[in-house]
Scaffold this active site. Sequence first.
Site, PDB file in Angstrom:
ATOM      1  CE  LYS A 189      -3.257   2.987   0.522  1.00  0.00           C
ATOM      2  NZ  LYS A 189      -2.315   4.121   0.296  1.00  0.00           N
ATOM      3  N   PRO A 190       1.090   1.862  -1.181  1.00  0.00           N
ATOM      4  CG  PRO A 190       1.147   2.541  -3.428  1.00  0.00           C
ATOM      5  CD  PRO A 190       0.574   1.485  -2.501  1.00  0.00           C
ATOM      6  CD  GLU A 265      11.917   4.226   9.447  1.00  0.00           C
ATOM      7  OE1 GLU A 265      11.856   5.210  10.238  1.00  0.00           O
ATOM      8  OE2 GLU A 265      11.936   4.337   8.225  1.00  0.00           O
ATOM      9  CB  CYS A 299      12.502   8.793   8.980  1.00  0.00           C
ATOM     10  SG  CYS A 299      13.299   7.416   8.153  1.00  0.00           S
ATOM     11  CD  GLU A 396      10.477  13.029  11.518  1.00  0.00           C
ATOM     12  OE1 GLU A 396      11.349  12.338  10.958  1.00  0.00           O
ATOM     13  OE2 GLU A 396       9.343  12.571  11.813  1.00  0.00           O
TER      14      GLU A 396
END
Length: 497
Positions: A189-190, A265, A299, A396
């Site tokens: 699933k992109p 991740e 990331c 982030e």
Amino acid sequence: MDHTTIQEAVADLLSRIPTGIFLNGEFTESSSGECFDVLNPATGEVLATVASATSEDAAAAMDQAAAAQLTWQFTSPRERSEILRRAFELATTTYRADLALLMTLEMGKPLAQADAEVTYGAEFLRWFAEEAVRVRGDYFRVPEGHLQAVVVRRPVGPCLLITPWNFPLAMATRKAGPALAAGNVAILKPSKDTPLTSLFFAKIMAEAGLPAGVLSVLPSERNREITGPLIQDPRLRKVSFTGSTPVGRALLKEAADNVLRTSMELGGNAPFIVFEDADLDAAVAAALVTKMRNMGQACNASDHFLVHESVSEEFGRRLAEALEAQRVGDGTQKGVDIGPLVSARQRDAIAAMVDGALAAGARALTGGRVPEGPGFFYPPTVLVDVDPRTDIIREEIFGPVAPIVPFSREEEVIALANDDSVGLSAYVHTRDMNRVMRLAERLEFGMIGVNSATISNAAAPFGGVKQSGMGREGGKEGIEDYLETVYVGMPAPSFLP
């Protein structure tokens, strides 16, 4: 290439890329016939229109995966290895230019960086092609002597692979490579922002000889319509996700219902630590790479810079000068160093973080304002006089912004770096190797780069600690998350007359 040549290459590529969902080895429309647009972030214009998968398509993919699992599981490791190796060759030779241009068009990174991702992403296919034939179990006598233990490693079963938009090829190969090598079938699933590269990857895998049903690719405008039913399907055995920590937490809660194996991740917030004895030329060069690669949308990119007070001012000045020399523009154009961000929402989120830091007293040595014109651009920005309690340090950034905070002592910087709920990567610049080893023991991060800018490699375990996730991708550890361990105990043979 000149402008005309690029335009011709783009038109040719767009005429050849698949835009349907990938089911049973073929590209097809979604069950509903619905589609969604993929935008070129450099212009904001529609790049392609892609089929939007539905829950019915997800169910069909799961049916095909379940039907294909046993056959693929007992396909010889050598044959699985050869398919992955052929895919590696196709990606790095026949389709190299297509993949690079496609990633630049749908994600924005400059062509040189997109080409580098082809090298990096394809390496996971080659690495796990090699690992496919090296899966081993164990055989030993138990301590009491009455049983012989045989330990068997076998595939976990159907896997759901959920990938982000920032590295559309590498994130697909980093998950599909070990899953397929271990003998699992997979549903990919992109991200809805960058589905084209994943669909092209499916085309490559089919051309490499991957049997129908072993891999499905489900682009969709509605993520939950795909992932929700699949995670609740009792035939699914594993979920691997790369993305934000909040989404990862939600997926873990869902996966708990069926006690699914999970690899997560998740978010990072990497400190880039510069000590007083660092080689400043090398540190600035490394900061430029790890901050601006992929426009900061990685990331493991450095997020904030913790710099010893004795060199903080000079480091900030040098970094600002280096960033001002970077050319911002459409990544398909020659000489462009920094492309657009992936979407308007991403650009606006970064602009809001910078505005908040400036309102709290920070100063911009360069950048800091959204430019006029088309596309989702944000200029390289260096901030000083930053309050370490503000969002731009605590969260982030995922963009080309470098906030700098000075420190005075080693203990202080360890506390600053570790004062976070996430711990994916950190970077340290110092000439003192004793200090390096102390920091390796005390910094709460899954990966630490020393006097370097890039540390990710297919041969090394990639992953974090704390709320940056669980499991590792790459390295010999990468295939472990796709294998079950089965112990078989049998009466020990007698070797005495």
